[in-house]
Design an enzyme around this catalytic site. Structure first.
Site, mmCIF file in Angstrom:
data_model
loop_
_atom_site.group_PDB
_atom_site.id
_atom_site.type_symbol
_atom_site.label_atom_id
_atom_site.label_comp_id
_atom_site.label_asym_id
_atom_site.label_seq_id
_atom_site.Cartn_x
_atom_site.Cartn_y
_atom_site.Cartn_z
ATOM 1 C CE LYS A 208 77.011 18.998 28.252
ATOM 2 N NZ LYS A 208 76.114 19.973 27.624
ATOM 3 C CB SER A 414 74.649 21.610 24.860
ATOM 4 O OG SER A 414 75.877 20.945 25.060
#
Length: 626
Positions: A208, A414
């Protein structure tokens, strides 16, 4: 909610915004009144009996794709119409319009040739471009020739041009296939060492990487590894598709790219000649020579214009709209577009508002004529809370007995994946960017910055938490633990919901999550999407699930409707006389562009409103474009 009044800095900027906004509206309204009077004068004088150019036999459709390809307009309808009438500005082209135009031209007996002009074409990713490629391939089954001409070809532009029967390039032009790459600026030294800000990143998942620029001076190895994995997949597909269309082995294209210095030197730096030598284009022609060539190929000569007989995209769309016969059935498949960053509350088109997009899905659910829903997602994500609001509406729509199918466009990553995961079926293009299942939080503290200018923060609180989230105070370990706990819970929720929706274990989802980005092809292998296909495939699937006959339903886009005045201006924008009038008035219209700084002030204020109300704001966002 706090009842505290805004501080002096924000009050000042709000005053500036209000002043700029007032001036913008005043100037705009005056200019619009002036133009409207001129348009009415033109109409009353009988200068235009029709709202679009009449079609004649042996006409070439010129697909002028200069502009930004979008799923949904990101500016108001009036500004869009004026930009199109001016023939410039920040023109936005709706993908759905391009596909409809190509489909209609395939069966139109007046259209005998299609000419692609890709100069200025800009798309956010490969997926939407590949939808146009598919439409062009279908058009070619009509045996009508397709020609491409441009001053220069960028990679996405060339992918479209490669589908043509013949590709021509200006003698001074170029096609420079450079591959895919992504570079970002990193601010750790500037923020932390130079300015003295303390940046705290809270995340789950080593991949991430969205907030890495604020804590590092260069991309992490995990980020580079993950990015290169999906980029290589998309790039190899690009080479294969171009090579197949042109009859060139992908390895030959790669070799030419790798040996570019030597091969370019052999043609004395002539990029256009290099394109001919490598068979990337079929020949070099000036614009005039291209016009002559099209007449030689059977397009009628237009005595009035002194060029080949042609119709442009805007005029032809007017024909398509005017000839469209409404489907008799009252049944509909609704399409809701989720394009842009996902943000809390109500948001304009071009952003996905948690409240706004939820309301659109709810409207489709509550409409008795709507039998199924397609959610078209082109979003890198954003607010976790807003994403969850939208996901709940998808669940409620399914619970109401209406099928929901997701169509992923360029990016559905996401938060974009969050709002997609509960659909009955998820379609993606092989080159869609998706995944990035993970969340993060970013907190900035400024005590060291204040010390540099001799300012210090001090005071008292009744609990340890009253000042814990004050950016003028250092962040202690208990506060860090609280934030990390919130982020970890958010991640557990994310993978848990995905596991339930995709009928997998949380362990299996976690192995493919942790913030890692995938291409659409890779995501299908991981079980994150169900099938390959574009928007039409998703619409067909939704209709089949609702047991609608193949031709017994209509497709309704659920959007904020245009006002009658906006519709009036939009319709006039396609009129050739109107276009001339607006171009004549363009110096005055330029005044509007000078107030764009007001838009930035408004965006800054909205950012403060969005992010200032919560001490801990979890974000599901992916910076994964190229």
């Amino acid at each position: 909610m706090s009842d505290a009044k805004p501080g002096p800095i924000r009050t000042f900027f709000q005053f500036i915004w209000n002043a700029v906004n007032f001036t913008n509206h005043l100037v705009f309204n005056l200019i619009m009144l002036f133009i409207l009077i001129g348009i009415l004068a033109v109409i009353s004088a009988g200068m235009s009996a029709k709202s679009f150019t009449p079609l004649r036999d042996k006409t070439a459709l010129v697909l002028d794709l200069e502009g930004v390809l979008v799923e949904q307009r990101t500016v108001d309808s009036i500004s869009t119409a004026l930009a199109e009438a001016q023939g410039g500005g920040e023109r936005e082209i709706l993908l759905r319009d391009v596909l409809r135009i190509i489909k209609a031209a395939k069966k139109d007996p007046h259209i005998t040739h299609l000419v692609l002009n890709t100069d200025g074409y800009n798309a956010a990713g490969m997926a939407s471009t590949r939808e146009i490629v598919a439409a062009l391939k279908d058009f070619k089954t009509s045996k009508k020739p397709v020609y491409a001409f441009a001053d220069n070809y960028e990679q996405k532009q060339y992918l479209l041009a490669a589908q043509a029967d013949k590709i021509f390039l200006d003698p001074e032009g170029a096609f420079f296939p450079e591959g895919l790459g992504r570079y970002r600026l990193f601010y750790r030294e500037a923020l932390q060492d130079k300015l003295g800000l303390d940046v705290h990143l809270f995340r789950v998942g080593e991949y991430k990487s969205a907030a890495e620029p604020y804590i590092l001076d260069a991309a992490s190895e995990e980020s580079k590894q993950a990015d290169l994995f999906w980029m290589n997949d998309i790039w190899q597909r690009y080479l294969q598709q171009v090579g197949s269309a042109r009859g060139i082995a992908p390895e030959a294209i790669s070799a030419a790219i790798n040996e570019l210095p030597q091969r370019l030197a052999a043609v004395k730096g002539d990029l256009a000649q290099l394109a001919v030598n490598e068979k990337w284009v079929d020949g070099l022609k000036t614009a005039y020579e291209m016009e002559q060539y099209l007449v030689e190929q059977g397009v009628a000569f237009d005595d009035e214009s002194g060029s080949f007989q042609q119709i442009d995209m805007i005029d032809y769309l007017g024909h398509v709209n005017s000839n469209q016969i409404a489907k008799p059935s009252a049944d509909a498949v609704a399409v809701v577009v989720a394009q842009g960053e996902i943000v809390d509350g109500e948001q304009p088109q071009g952003m996905v508002g948690g409240v706004t997009t939820s309301a659109l899905i709810r409207a489709a659910r509550e409409d008795d004529e709507v039998k199924a829903l397609v959610l078209r997602v082109d979003s890198p994500g954003g607010s976790v809370f807003a994403s969850e609001q939208i996901r709940r509406e998808v669940e409620l729509t399914k619970a109401a007995g209406k099928p929901v199918v997701v169509s992923m466009a360029n990016v559905a990553a996401s938060g974009g994946y969050w709002i997609s995961m509960n659909a009955d079926r998820i379609y993606a293009d092989e080159s869609t960017i998706t995944g990035s299942i993970g969340i993060f939080g970013l907190m900035i503290r400024a005590p060291r910055t204040l010390e540099k200018i001799g300012v210090h923060s001090d005071g008292v609180t009744t609990t340890p938490w009253a000042g814990a989230f004050d950016m003028t105070r250092p962040m202690d370990e208990p506060t860090k633990q609280v934030i990390q706990s919130v982020i970890e819970r958010g991640y557990a929720q994310f993978i848990g919901k995905v596991a339930k929706a995709r009928k997998q274990t949380t362990e299996a989802i976690d192995a493919n999550a942790r913030g890692r980005v995938w291409s659409g092809a890779q995501a299908k292998e991981k079980g994150l999407v169900d099938a390959f296909g574009g928007l039409q495939a998703a619409i067909d699937d939704a209709a089949a699930r609702a047991k609608l006959g193949r031709n017994d339903y209509r497709v309704d886009y659920i959007e904020e409707p245009m006002s009658p005045f906006e519709q009036f201006i939009s319709n006039l924008a396609g009129n050739s006389e109107t276009q001339g009038l607006v171009r004549w008035a363009s110096p005055a219209l330029g005044l509007i562009q000078q107030t764009r700084m007001g838009q930035q002030i408004r965006a800054d204020l909205q950012w403060l409103d969005r992010n200032g109300s919560k001490p801990v704001n979890a974000v599901a966002h992916c910076f994964c474009t190229f």
